[in-house]
Design a protein around this motif. Sequence first.
Motif, PDB file in Angstrom:
ATOM      1  N   ALA A  20       5.410  25.390 -25.168  1.00 29.06           N
ATOM      2  CA  ALA A  20       4.524  26.428 -24.637  1.00 29.06           C
ATOM      3  C   ALA A  20       5.057  26.937 -23.301  1.00 29.06           C
ATOM      4  O   ALA A  20       5.517  26.159 -22.467  1.00 29.06           O
ATOM      5  CB  ALA A  20       3.108  25.880 -24.456  1.00 29.06           C
ATOM      6  N   VAL A  21       5.003  28.250 -23.107  1.00 27.76           N
ATOM      7  CA  VAL A  21       5.374  28.827 -21.808  1.00 27.76           C
ATOM      8  C   VAL A  21       4.200  28.627 -20.860  1.00 27.76           C
ATOM      9  O   VAL A  21       3.072  28.995 -21.176  1.00 27.76           O
ATOM     10  CB  VAL A  21       5.703  30.325 -21.939  1.00 27.76           C
ATOM     11  N   LEU A  22       4.450  28.037 -19.718  1.00 28.54           N
ATOM     12  CA  LEU A  22       3.393  27.758 -18.740  1.00 28.54           C
ATOM     13  C   LEU A  22       3.419  28.816 -17.646  1.00 28.54           C
ATOM     14  O   LEU A  22       4.483  29.296 -17.254  1.00 28.54           O
ATOM     15  CB  LEU A  22       3.586  26.369 -18.141  1.00 28.54           C
ATOM     16  N   GLU A  47       8.704  21.376 -15.855  1.00 26.98           N
ATOM     17  CA  GLU A  47       7.672  22.332 -16.260  1.00 26.98           C
ATOM     18  C   GLU A  47       8.223  23.496 -17.077  1.00 26.98           C
ATOM     19  O   GLU A  47       7.488  24.160 -17.794  1.00 26.98           O
ATOM     20  CB  GLU A  47       6.957  22.895 -15.026  1.00 26.98           C
ATOM     21  N   SER A  48       9.501  23.811 -16.966  1.00 26.33           N
ATOM     22  CA  SER A  48      10.082  24.966 -17.647  1.00 26.33           C
ATOM     23  C   SER A  48       9.938  24.826 -19.173  1.00 26.33           C
ATOM     24  O   SER A  48       9.983  23.717 -19.698  1.00 26.33           O
ATOM     25  CB  SER A  48      11.557  25.094 -17.275  1.00 26.33           C
ATOM     26  N   PRO A  49       9.794  25.982 -19.884  1.00 28.41           N
ATOM     27  CA  PRO A  49       9.795  27.360 -19.390  1.00 28.41           C
ATOM     28  C   PRO A  49       8.524  27.689 -18.608  1.00 28.41           C
ATOM     29  O   PRO A  49       7.413  27.384 -19.035  1.00 28.41           O
ATOM     30  CB  PRO A  49       9.904  28.202 -20.668  1.00 28.41           C
ATOM     31  N   LEU A  50       8.720  28.345 -17.470  1.00 32.90           N
ATOM     32  CA  LEU A  50       7.648  28.568 -16.513  1.00 32.90           C
ATOM     33  C   LEU A  50       7.698  29.980 -15.951  1.00 32.90           C
ATOM     34  O   LEU A  50       8.763  30.474 -15.583  1.00 32.90           O
ATOM     35  CB  LEU A  50       7.791  27.550 -15.365  1.00 32.90           C
ATOM     36  N   ALA A  51       6.538  30.615 -15.904  1.00 30.52           N
ATOM     37  CA  ALA A  51       6.431  31.974 -15.363  1.00 30.52           C
ATOM     38  C   ALA A  51       5.611  31.955 -14.084  1.00 30.52           C
ATOM     39  O   ALA A  51       4.589  31.268 -13.992  1.00 30.52           O
ATOM     40  CB  ALA A  51       5.777  32.903 -16.378  1.00 30.52           C
ATOM     41  N   MET A  68      12.342  35.897  -5.077  1.00 26.14           N
ATOM     42  CA  MET A  68      12.053  34.512  -4.708  1.00 26.14           C
ATOM     43  C   MET A  68      11.885  33.656  -5.962  1.00 26.14           C
ATOM     44  O   MET A  68      12.398  32.531  -6.045  1.00 26.14           O
ATOM     45  CB  MET A  68      10.758  34.430  -3.886  1.00 26.14           C
ATOM     46  N   ALA A  69      11.136  34.188  -6.926  1.00 25.99           N
ATOM     47  CA  ALA A  69      10.878  33.444  -8.166  1.00 25.99           C
ATOM     48  C   ALA A  69      12.177  33.134  -8.888  1.00 25.99           C
ATOM     49  O   ALA A  69      12.404  32.000  -9.340  1.00 25.99           O
ATOM     50  CB  ALA A  69       9.938  34.245  -9.067  1.00 25.99           C
ATOM     51  N   GLU A  70      13.033  34.133  -8.991  1.00 26.85           N
ATOM     52  CA  GLU A  70      14.303  33.929  -9.687  1.00 26.85           C
ATOM     53  C   GLU A  70      15.155  32.895  -8.953  1.00 26.85           C
ATOM     54  O   GLU A  70      15.751  32.009  -9.578  1.00 26.85           O
ATOM     55  CB  GLU A  70      15.058  35.253  -9.804  1.00 26.85           C
ATOM     56  N   GLU A  71      15.203  32.986  -7.647  1.00 26.06           N
ATOM     57  CA  GLU A  71      16.024  32.053  -6.866  1.00 26.06           C
ATOM     58  C   GLU A  71      15.492  30.619  -6.949  1.00 26.06           C
ATOM     59  O   GLU A  71      16.267  29.658  -6.877  1.00 26.06           O
ATOM     60  CB  GLU A  71      16.084  32.520  -5.411  1.00 26.06           C
ATOM     61  N   MET A  72      14.180  30.482  -7.124  1.00 24.43           N
ATOM     62  CA  MET A  72      13.584  29.153  -7.248  1.00 24.43           C
ATOM     63  C   MET A  72      13.778  28.552  -8.641  1.00 24.43           C
ATOM     64  O   MET A  72      13.573  27.359  -8.841  1.00 24.43           O
ATOM     65  CB  MET A  72      12.088  29.224  -6.927  1.00 24.43           C
ATOM     66  N   GLY A  73      14.139  29.379  -9.612  1.00 22.86           N
ATOM     67  CA  GLY A  73      14.385  28.860 -10.956  1.00 22.86           C
ATOM     68  C   GLY A  73      13.307  29.164 -11.973  1.00 22.86           C
ATOM     69  O   GLY A  73      13.315  28.586 -13.072  1.00 22.86           O
ATOM     70  N   TYR A  74      12.390  30.071 -11.646  1.00 24.06           N
ATOM     71  CA  TYR A  74      11.385  30.478 -12.635  1.00 24.06           C
ATOM     72  C   TYR A  74      12.058  31.252 -13.769  1.00 24.06           C
ATOM     73  O   TYR A  74      13.070  31.929 -13.570  1.00 24.06           O
ATOM     74  CB  TYR A  74      10.307  31.339 -11.981  1.00 24.06           C
ATOM     75  N   ASP A  75      11.467  31.165 -14.949  1.00 28.67           N
ATOM     76  CA  ASP A  75      12.049  31.796 -16.138  1.00 28.67           C
ATOM     77  C   ASP A  75      11.507  33.200 -16.385  1.00 28.67           C
ATOM     78  O   ASP A  75      12.069  33.947 -17.195  1.00 28.67           O
ATOM     79  CB  ASP A  75      11.756  30.934 -17.375  1.00 28.67           C
TER      80      ASP A  75
END
Length: 325
Positions: A20-22, A47-51, A68-75
Amino acid sequence: MLDWTDRHYRYFARLISKHAVLYTEMITTGALIHGDRERYLQFNTQESPLALQLGGSHPKELAICAKMAEEMGYDEVNLNVGCPSDRVQNNMIGACLMGHPELVADCIDAMQQAVSIPVTVKHRIGIDDQDSYAELHHFVKTIAATGCSTFIVHARKAILQGLSPKENREIPPLKYDVAYQLKKDFPELEIIINGGIKTINECLEHVNHLDGVMVGREAYQNPWLLNQVDQSLYGAPDSTLSRHQVLEEMIPYIEEELNNGTYLGHITRHILGIFHSMPGGRKFRRYISENAHKPGATIDVLKNAIKLVTQEQAAALEARATNHN
């Protein structure tokens, strides 16, 4: 889902469903730009995949936060155009933006220009007297022109004047057929349904018409619903973990968080529903609720609550065996 889908809940949810995408709770651009971004954006890599779900209406600020989100590793980064609370309305955040599709398009475009991860949008089917299908169609068409291809549709309108956020989740009627019509009119888009969905069977019915399902409050209050997601919706094997094993997996995570100064109740409040409608579930909730908030509360609170459930379930099995004989 403000104050609900924080990093502790998401870690717990990931133990139950691997696919599940969280989504995070909605975080405003102001909080990230002017506040403690590390605290707001922190997550466990498991937690990934994470939005990351953002609230805002200034394209440049949203672009900064998306980066910021992309640099932190959010998907994925998601713009919330569905929250009906007064607090966000006053700052041109949330559902009120449905009345300004061109501005939303500018926001989405700026975010897309800033990142390479998917940028998605979550919205209602209308607001106040702007609730015709023609207006919704125009909204989606305007946003889609930016290249945004994923729309998460809460299938209720929002009544911004006169209803509380809670009432806006319950009083405006659900109109799933409106989302179905969007998919027919925009077959190239990914349309995901949200609102009032409580069972896996309902999810399966919706995916006959649409591309996906977002479940919020039911997945929080009855988290074991997520146990069926991997097999039923992703075609993957069911999680091999039982409810008790999920809690055993949580113990080292909680112990590490306690060592870092996290208050026990901030974590255990998210797991209260794991034994929803099961023997011992009520005792589990009560014991944790009465003890996790106490000064110096340790992991023993959870361990003792698990013992209560085990005892109650053993007694229930013994009673059934006795009745059978």
